[in-house]
Design a protein around this motif. Structure first.
Motif, PDB file in Angstrom:
ATOM      1  N   VAL A   1       0.799  -1.228   0.000  1.00 26.72           N
ATOM      2  CA  VAL A   1       0.000   0.000   0.000  1.00 26.72           C
ATOM      3  C   VAL A   1       0.832   1.278   0.000  1.00 26.72           C
ATOM      4  CG1 VAL A   1      -2.057  -1.041   1.023  1.00 26.72           C
ATOM      5  CG2 VAL A   1      -0.268  -0.123   2.512  1.00 26.72           C
ATOM      6  N   GLY A   2       2.142   1.171   0.193  1.00 21.42           N
ATOM      7  CA  GLY A   2       2.971   2.368   0.193  1.00 21.42           C
ATOM      8  C   GLY A   2       4.383   2.058   0.647  1.00 21.42           C
ATOM      9  N   TYR A   3       5.156   3.124   0.834  1.00 21.88           N
ATOM     10  CA  TYR A   3       6.518   2.958   1.326  1.00 21.88           C
ATOM     11  C   TYR A   3       6.868   4.117   2.250  1.00 21.88           C
ATOM     12  CZ  TYR A   3       8.058   6.516  -1.993  1.00 21.88           C
ATOM     13  OH  TYR A   3       8.220   7.688  -2.675  1.00 21.88           O
ATOM     14  N   ILE A   4       7.789   3.871   3.153  1.00 26.15           N
ATOM     15  CA  ILE A   4       8.228   4.901   4.090  1.00 26.15           C
ATOM     16  C   ILE A   4       9.234   5.790   3.371  1.00 26.15           C
ATOM     17  CG2 ILE A   4       9.437   5.361   6.256  1.00 26.15           C
ATOM     18  CD1 ILE A   4       8.186   2.763   7.342  1.00 26.15           C
ATOM     19  N   SER A   5       8.894   7.074   3.273  1.00 23.45           N
ATOM     20  CA  SER A   5       9.756   8.009   2.544  1.00 23.45           C
ATOM     21  C   SER A   5      10.705   8.765   3.468  1.00 23.45           C
ATOM     22  CB  SER A   5       8.913   8.992   1.728  1.00 23.45           C
ATOM     23  OG  SER A   5       8.072   9.749   2.578  1.00 23.45           O
ATOM     24  N   GLY A   6      10.541   8.589   4.781  1.00 26.19           N
ATOM     25  CA  GLY A   6      11.454   9.234   5.716  1.00 26.19           C
ATOM     26  C   GLY A   6      10.813   9.469   7.067  1.00 26.19           C
TER      27      GLY A   6
ATOM     28  N   TYR B   1       9.283  11.892  10.166  1.00 25.35           N
ATOM     29  CA  TYR B   1       8.420  13.058  10.297  1.00 25.35           C
ATOM     30  C   TYR B   1       8.595  13.572  11.722  1.00 25.35           C
ATOM     31  CZ  TYR B   1       4.163  15.843  10.736  1.00 25.35           C
ATOM     32  OH  TYR B   1       3.264  16.865  10.967  1.00 25.35           O
ATOM     33  N   GLY B   2       9.231  14.690  11.867  1.00 21.16           N
ATOM     34  CA  GLY B   2       9.461  15.250  13.190  1.00 21.16           C
ATOM     35  C   GLY B   2      10.602  14.560  13.918  1.00 21.16           C
ATOM     36  N   LEU B   3      10.636  14.777  15.224  1.00 22.94           N
ATOM     37  CA  LEU B   3      11.745  14.278  16.039  1.00 22.94           C
ATOM     38  C   LEU B   3      11.385  13.097  16.928  1.00 22.94           C
ATOM     39  CD1 LEU B   3      13.114  17.752  17.208  1.00 22.94           C
ATOM     40  CD2 LEU B   3      13.950  16.327  15.326  1.00 22.94           C
ATOM     41  N   ASN B   4      10.096  12.752  17.006  1.00 20.57           N
ATOM     42  CA  ASN B   4       9.638  11.777  17.999  1.00 20.57           C
ATOM     43  C   ASN B   4       9.372  10.378  17.456  1.00 20.57           C
ATOM     44  OD1 ASN B   4       9.731  13.691  20.097  1.00 20.57           O
ATOM     45  ND2 ASN B   4       7.767  14.532  19.406  1.00 20.57           N
ATOM     46  N   GLY B   5       9.984  10.015  16.336  1.00 21.41           N
ATOM     47  CA  GLY B   5       9.859   8.652  15.841  1.00 21.41           C
ATOM     48  C   GLY B   5       8.712   8.409  14.878  1.00 21.41           C
ATOM     49  N   TRP B   6       8.055   9.455  14.428  1.00 22.30           N
ATOM     50  CA  TRP B   6       6.998   9.290  13.430  1.00 22.30           C
ATOM     51  C   TRP B   6       7.639   9.056  12.063  1.00 22.30           C
ATOM     52  CZ3 TRP B   6       1.478  10.760  13.754  1.00 22.30           C
ATOM     53  CH2 TRP B   6       1.043  10.886  15.080  1.00 22.30           C
ATOM     54  N   VAL B   7       6.944   8.286  11.215  1.00 20.52           N
ATOM     55  CA  VAL B   7       7.407   8.040   9.847  1.00 20.52           C
ATOM     56  C   VAL B   7       6.439   8.681   8.861  1.00 20.52           C
ATOM     57  CG1 VAL B   7       8.643   5.907  10.392  1.00 20.52           C
ATOM     58  CG2 VAL B   7       6.227   5.794   9.715  1.00 20.52           C
TER      59      VAL B   7
ATOM     60  N   VAL C   1       9.391   2.450  17.503  1.00 17.97           N
ATOM     61  CA  VAL C   1      10.199   3.402  16.740  1.00 17.97           C
ATOM     62  C   VAL C   1      10.292   4.672  17.580  1.00 17.97           C
ATOM     63  CG1 VAL C   1      10.448   4.699  14.594  1.00 17.97           C
ATOM     64  CG2 VAL C   1       9.418   2.412  14.559  1.00 17.97           C
ATOM     65  N   ALA C   2      11.430   4.819  18.261  1.00 22.04           N
ATOM     66  CA  ALA C   2      11.619   5.935  19.192  1.00 22.04           C
ATOM     67  C   ALA C   2      12.689   6.871  18.656  1.00 22.04           C
ATOM     68  CB  ALA C   2      12.012   5.415  20.572  1.00 22.04           C
ATOM     69  N   GLY C   3      12.289   8.028  18.225  1.00 22.51           N
ATOM     70  CA  GLY C   3      13.245   9.032  17.780  1.00 22.51           C
ATOM     71  C   GLY C   3      13.416   9.086  16.275  1.00 22.51           C
ATOM     72  N   ARG C   4      13.936  10.214  15.839  1.00 25.43           N
ATOM     73  CA  ARG C   4      14.106  10.476  14.413  1.00 25.43           C
ATOM     74  C   ARG C   4      15.056   9.481  13.742  1.00 25.43           C
ATOM     75  NH1 ARG C   4      12.744  14.325  10.914  1.00 25.43           N
ATOM     76  NH2 ARG C   4      14.090  14.673   9.116  1.00 25.43           N
ATOM     77  N   ASP C   5      16.139   9.113  14.407  1.00 21.36           N
ATOM     78  CA  ASP C   5      17.103   8.187  13.807  1.00 21.36           C
ATOM     79  C   ASP C   5      16.466   6.830  13.518  1.00 21.36           C
ATOM     80  OD1 ASP C   5      19.052  10.142  13.867  1.00 21.36           O
ATOM     81  OD2 ASP C   5      20.006   9.385  15.696  1.00 21.36           O
TER      82      ASP C   5
ATOM     83  N   ALA D   1      13.296   6.289  12.969  1.00 17.24           N
ATOM     84  CA  ALA D   1      12.353   6.490  11.866  1.00 17.24           C
ATOM     85  C   ALA D   1      13.098   6.577  10.536  1.00 17.24           C
ATOM     86  CB  ALA D   1      11.520   7.744  12.110  1.00 17.24           C
ATOM     87  N   GLU D   2      14.207   7.295  10.499  1.00 19.32           N
ATOM     88  CA  GLU D   2      15.008   7.418   9.271  1.00 19.32           C
ATOM     89  C   GLU D   2      15.574   6.068   8.835  1.00 19.32           C
ATOM     90  OE1 GLU D   2      15.845   9.553   6.814  1.00 19.32           O
ATOM     91  OE2 GLU D   2      14.503  11.064   7.647  1.00 19.32           O
ATOM     92  N   ALA D   3      15.859   5.191   9.789  1.00 19.73           N
ATOM     93  CA  ALA D   3      16.395   3.867   9.457  1.00 19.73           C
ATOM     94  C   ALA D   3      15.381   3.037   8.669  1.00 19.73           C
ATOM     95  CB  ALA D   3      16.807   3.129  10.732  1.00 19.73           C
ATOM     96  N   LEU D   4      14.102   3.386   8.757  1.00 21.14           N
ATOM     97  CA  LEU D   4      13.059   2.659   8.026  1.00 21.14           C
ATOM     98  C   LEU D   4      12.806   3.231   6.630  1.00 21.14           C
ATOM     99  CD1 LEU D   4      10.494   2.110  10.915  1.00 21.14           C
ATOM    100  CD2 LEU D   4      12.003   0.401   9.855  1.00 21.14           C
TER     101      LEU D   4
END
Length: 179
Positions: free
Chosen positions: A10-15, A17-23, A70-74, A76-79
């Motif tokens: 249904v989609g892909y993680i593009s990066g 979102y914010g600093l708190n682990g949102w994708v 998923v805790a934190g921006r790093d 989330a970015e890893a995904l």
């Protein structure tokens, strides 16, 4: 958890979102209801696994979501780049004469004269309306440029699509072999 047999991409993680682990998820459909309502997503990064979706919302055409673990921006970015799949059985119910594109792919297409046109291979959106991509069966290989097309593009609108019978796995269209 056992992998469901009815997973749909249904989609892909593009990066992040914010600093708190949102994708940030780029949906493959303009209607992202399935992403917003499914409580379990399946990701293919770092390996194929399920993850609980805790919260989600639409943001500038994308879906942003908080995923369990998923805790934190790093993190989330890893995904970034991971594909998102959810079970078809978790899609929201539709009303009559509404269809998920994934349910149309593979259906046989015939016209009002009963002529077999082919099978839906894909759907696409041209901005005005969806279009059925119908793979046309070829009787023989040919190099003749005037030979019958290998694909038909049929607007998925009431004027051309007469019936969609998912039980019979058939779409009837008002479309000629020579269009």
């Amino acid at each position: 958890m056992k992998v469901p047999e009815d997973l749909v991409l249904v989609g892909y993680i593009s990066g992040a979102y914010g600093l708190n682990g949102w994708v940030r998820v780029r949906p493959y459909s303009a209607d992202a209801d399935a992403l917003l309502t499914a409580k379990t997503w399946w990701l293919d990064k770092p390996e194929f696994h399920d993850v609980e979706m805790m919260q989600s919302k639409i943001h500038t055409g994308d879906v942003v979501a908080k995923l369990m673990g998923v805790a934190g921006r790093d993190a989330a970015e890893a995904l970034k780049g991971a594909t998102v799949q959810i079970p078809r059985s978790h899609f929201p119910a539709l009303s009559d004469n509404e269809f998920y594109w994934v349910d149309l792919i593979g259906l046989e297409v015939e016209n009002l004269q009963g002529e077999h046109l082919g099978q839906v291979s894909d759907m696409m959106d041209n901005g005005a309306h969806p279009i059925l991509r119908v793979a046309v069966p070829q009787a023989a290989e040919t190099t003749d440029p005037k030979a019958a097309p290998q694909e038909l593009l049929i607007p998925f609108v009431e004027q051309f699509v007469i019936t969609v019978d998912r039980t019979a796995k058939k779409i009837t269209v008002d479309w000629g072999l020579d269009y």
